[in-house]
Scaffold this active site. Structure first.
Site, PDB file in Angstrom:
ATOM      1  N   ARG A   1      29.131  40.228  50.605  1.00 13.31           N
ATOM      2  CA  ARG A   1      29.735  38.894  50.711  1.00 13.31           C
ATOM      3  C   ARG A   1      29.766  38.435  52.168  1.00 13.31           C
ATOM      4  O   ARG A   1      29.752  37.243  52.455  1.00 13.31           O
ATOM      5  CB  ARG A   1      31.153  38.937  50.108  1.00 13.31           C
ATOM      6  CG  ARG A   1      31.797  37.590  49.941  1.00 13.31           C
ATOM      7  CD  ARG A   1      33.002  37.649  49.031  1.00 13.31           C
ATOM      8  NE  ARG A   1      34.132  38.386  49.592  1.00 13.31           N
ATOM      9  CZ  ARG A   1      35.249  38.644  48.925  1.00 13.31           C
ATOM     10  NH1 ARG A   1      35.384  38.236  47.666  1.00 13.31           N
ATOM     11  NH2 ARG A   1      36.237  39.306  49.486  1.00 13.31           N
TER      12      ARG A   1
ATOM     13  N   LYS B   1      46.509  35.829  50.034  1.00 12.95           N
ATOM     14  CA  LYS B   1      45.625  34.678  49.820  1.00 12.95           C
ATOM     15  C   LYS B   1      45.984  33.963  48.513  1.00 12.95           C
ATOM     16  O   LYS B   1      46.725  34.501  47.682  1.00 12.95           O
ATOM     17  CB  LYS B   1      44.167  35.143  49.803  1.00 12.95           C
ATOM     18  CG  LYS B   1      43.824  36.072  48.665  1.00 12.95           C
ATOM     19  CD  LYS B   1      42.373  36.507  48.746  1.00 12.95           C
ATOM     20  CE  LYS B   1      41.979  37.250  47.496  1.00 12.95           C
ATOM     21  NZ  LYS B   1      40.553  37.447  47.382  1.00 12.95           N
TER      22      LYS B   1
ATOM     23  N   TYR C   1      43.583  22.801  15.320  1.00 10.37           N
ATOM     24  CA  TYR C   1      42.376  21.981  15.372  1.00 10.37           C
ATOM     25  C   TYR C   1      41.179  22.749  14.837  1.00 10.37           C
ATOM     26  O   TYR C   1      41.033  23.955  15.084  1.00 10.37           O
ATOM     27  CB  TYR C   1      42.071  21.576  16.819  1.00 10.37           C
ATOM     28  CG  TYR C   1      43.126  20.674  17.414  1.00 10.37           C
ATOM     29  CD1 TYR C   1      43.218  19.334  17.021  1.00 10.37           C
ATOM     30  CD2 TYR C   1      44.022  21.152  18.357  1.00 10.37           C
ATOM     31  CE1 TYR C   1      44.185  18.503  17.573  1.00 10.37           C
ATOM     32  CE2 TYR C   1      44.985  20.327  18.914  1.00 10.37           C
ATOM     33  CZ  TYR C   1      45.063  19.001  18.516  1.00 10.37           C
ATOM     34  OH  TYR C   1      46.011  18.187  19.044  1.00 10.37           O
TER      35      TYR C   1
ATOM     36  N   MET D   1      46.415  22.905  23.686  1.00 11.70           N
ATOM     37  CA  MET D   1      46.703  22.591  25.088  1.00 11.70           C
ATOM     38  C   MET D   1      48.184  22.826  25.424  1.00 11.70           C
ATOM     39  O   MET D   1      48.512  23.475  26.418  1.00 11.70           O
ATOM     40  CB  MET D   1      46.333  21.148  25.389  1.00 11.70           C
ATOM     41  CG  MET D   1      46.509  20.772  26.837  1.00 11.70           C
ATOM     42  SD  MET D   1      45.816  19.142  27.107  1.00 11.70           S
ATOM     43  CE  MET D   1      46.284  18.861  28.789  1.00 11.70           C
TER      44      MET D   1
HETATM   45  C1  PLP Z   1      38.833  41.222  51.340  1.00 10.13           C
HETATM   46  C2  PLP Z   1      39.925  41.614  50.412  1.00 10.13           C
HETATM   47  N1  PLP Z   1      40.735  42.626  50.740  1.00 10.13           N
HETATM   48  C3  PLP Z   1      41.726  43.028  49.927  1.00 10.13           C
HETATM   49  C4  PLP Z   1      41.961  42.408  48.715  1.00 10.13           C
HETATM   50  C5  PLP Z   1      43.081  42.901  47.848  1.00 10.13           C
HETATM   51  O1  PLP Z   1      42.612  43.378  46.632  1.00 10.13           O
HETATM   52  P1  PLP Z   1      43.657  43.845  45.501  1.00 10.13           P
HETATM   53  O2  PLP Z   1      44.366  42.629  45.050  1.00 10.13           O
HETATM   54  O3  PLP Z   1      42.782  44.439  44.459  1.00 10.13           O
HETATM   55  O4  PLP Z   1      44.562  44.820  46.156  1.00 10.13           O
HETATM   56  C6  PLP Z   1      41.131  41.345  48.340  1.00 10.13           C
HETATM   57  C7  PLP Z   1      41.329  40.692  47.053  1.00 10.13           C
HETATM   58  O5  PLP Z   1      40.478  40.220  46.394  1.00 10.13           O
HETATM   59  C8  PLP Z   1      40.084  40.935  49.206  1.00 10.13           C
HETATM   60  O6  PLP Z   1      39.262  39.936  48.892  1.00 10.13           O
END
Ligand code: PLP
Length: 357
Positions: free
Chosen positions: A122, A30, A256, A303
């Site tokens: 969630r 992701k 700054y 920055m």
């Molecule tokens: C639903 C779900 N599974 C697995 C993972 C993988 O987690 P990690 O990066 O700690 O291995 C995530 C990451 O946030 C997640 O949201």
């Protein structure tokens, strides 16, 4: 001279092999593969033997389908573009009882994995009874075409925590759900629960599970500090350059708004061409940078620049490492800078030069 974000491809690949060992992993890709680049990461993981991927975005899931026509792709968020999910053979979470009943028609022909809510709250079915309700309703549904229930899964909210009992609680609750359903004769093609921390804490994949669902370890950061550095290696380097070294004296304010006050005469300040605009977190700038193999304290973050207090060994054009395998992201995670993924996500890929070596 420009600040650079670069990945050592061979190290990335070798780390994937090390993390996989002999286990079956679902690679979490992701957020553009934790910003390592979706296409790059999917190709490396395929090469390393992973053929199952998960993400939270349908757009990414469809892109993975193009990159990996034979892969199993699991969408961890429920979406409502059912035709795209079906057409691209994407498997999707079933996030609640209400979603199941509302979308019975829409879900026809789509493979879903029943999600157990557990302590994260969630998403997911709230109890084993809700899971059973779906399974029984599905069994009694005699329609020709219906949703396919192929998986069972959960996500732990506390696997990265060691000083609270919650991981044990959610782990036990989940394993009881799995055991009871299997004892009752239900079968699933895929059962998965573990993120990186749980995968390492449990020394592999849980019994009766088909996969661990691993992200950060595959990207080279340890989820907790007692894992040996050599067993997870970072392929990412983030570095800037010394533009010039300037001398300031005791009482001089630099940066700054009085950001840094020199405490002695002849203080050597390296002006470096990377800053928060490139994604260096303010919390990261409380620590050091690595120049010519030695660590020097960062004194002020701007920055597009930072000041690093150096000595006479540092000169204009020297490289200033913020992250590499000797000054790792996970070190700063354990020092409280922010989660591994938070430090990675902060990087500005529009201002940094990106390189895969
Ligand atoms: C639903 C779900 N599974 C697995 C993972 C993988 O987690 P990690 O990066 O700690 O291995 C995530 C990451 O946030 C997640 O949201």
């Amino acid at each position: 001279m420009t600040a650079i974000w670069s990945v050592d491809t061979e190290r990335f690949y070798n780390n994937a092999l090390k993390v996989i060992q002999n286990n079956q992993l679902m690679a979490v890709v992701k957020n553009n593969a934790y910003h390592y680049g979706l296409e790059f990461a999917v190709n490396q993981f395929l090469e390393a033997g992973i053929n199952t991927f998960s993400t939270t975005s349908l757009r990414e899931a469809i892109r993975i389908r193009q990159l990996a026509p034979n892969a199993t792709i699991f969408l961890m968020n429920a979406v409502y573009e059912f035709d795209k999910v079906r057409d691209n053979q994407i498997q999707m979470t079933l996030p609640s009882l209400a979603f199941y009943y509302q979308h019975l028609e829409d879900l026809k022909g789509i493979e879903v994995h029943l999600e157990y809510e557990n302590l994260l709250h969630r998403s997911g079915l709230k109890t084993i009874d809700e899971i059973r309700e779906v399974l029984i309703h599905h069994r009694n549904d005699k329609s020709n075409e219906k949703v396919h229930i192929t998986g069972l899964w959960t996500h732990f909210g506390y696997a990265d925590e060691f000083d609270v009992p919650e991981y044990d609680i959610e782990r036990k609750a989940w394993l009881t759900v799995v055991k009871n359903l299997l004892d009752e004769g239900y079968q699933f093609d895929m059962i998965h629960a573990q993120n990186s921390a749980s995968y390492y804490r449990e020394h592999g994949v849980f019994e009766n599970h088909t996969h661990a669902r691993v992200g950060i370890a595959l990207y080279g950061s340890r989820p907790y500090a007692t894992i040996d550095e050599k067993s997870i290696e970072q392929a990412l380097t983030v570095k800037g350059n010394v533009i010039q070294v300037r001398e300031v004296n005791e009482g001089d304010y630099c940066g700054y708004s009085f950001a840094f006050e020199a405490t002695h005469n002849h203080t050597q300040l390296a002006v470096v061409d990377i800053g928060y605009g490139d994604g260096i977190l303010k919390s990261r700038a409380k620590h050091e940078a690595l120049i010519n193999g030695k660590r020097y304290p960062i004194r002020a973050l701007m920055m597009s620049h930072m000041f690093v207090e150096v000595d006479h060994h540092v000169h204009a054009q020297d490289e200033v490492l913020l992250y590499n395998n000797d000054i790792r992201i996970d070190e700063f995670t354990f020092k409280g800078v922010g989660a591994n993924s938070e430090q990675l996500s902060a990087m500005n890929h529009d201002s940094l030069i990106k390189e895969y070596r």
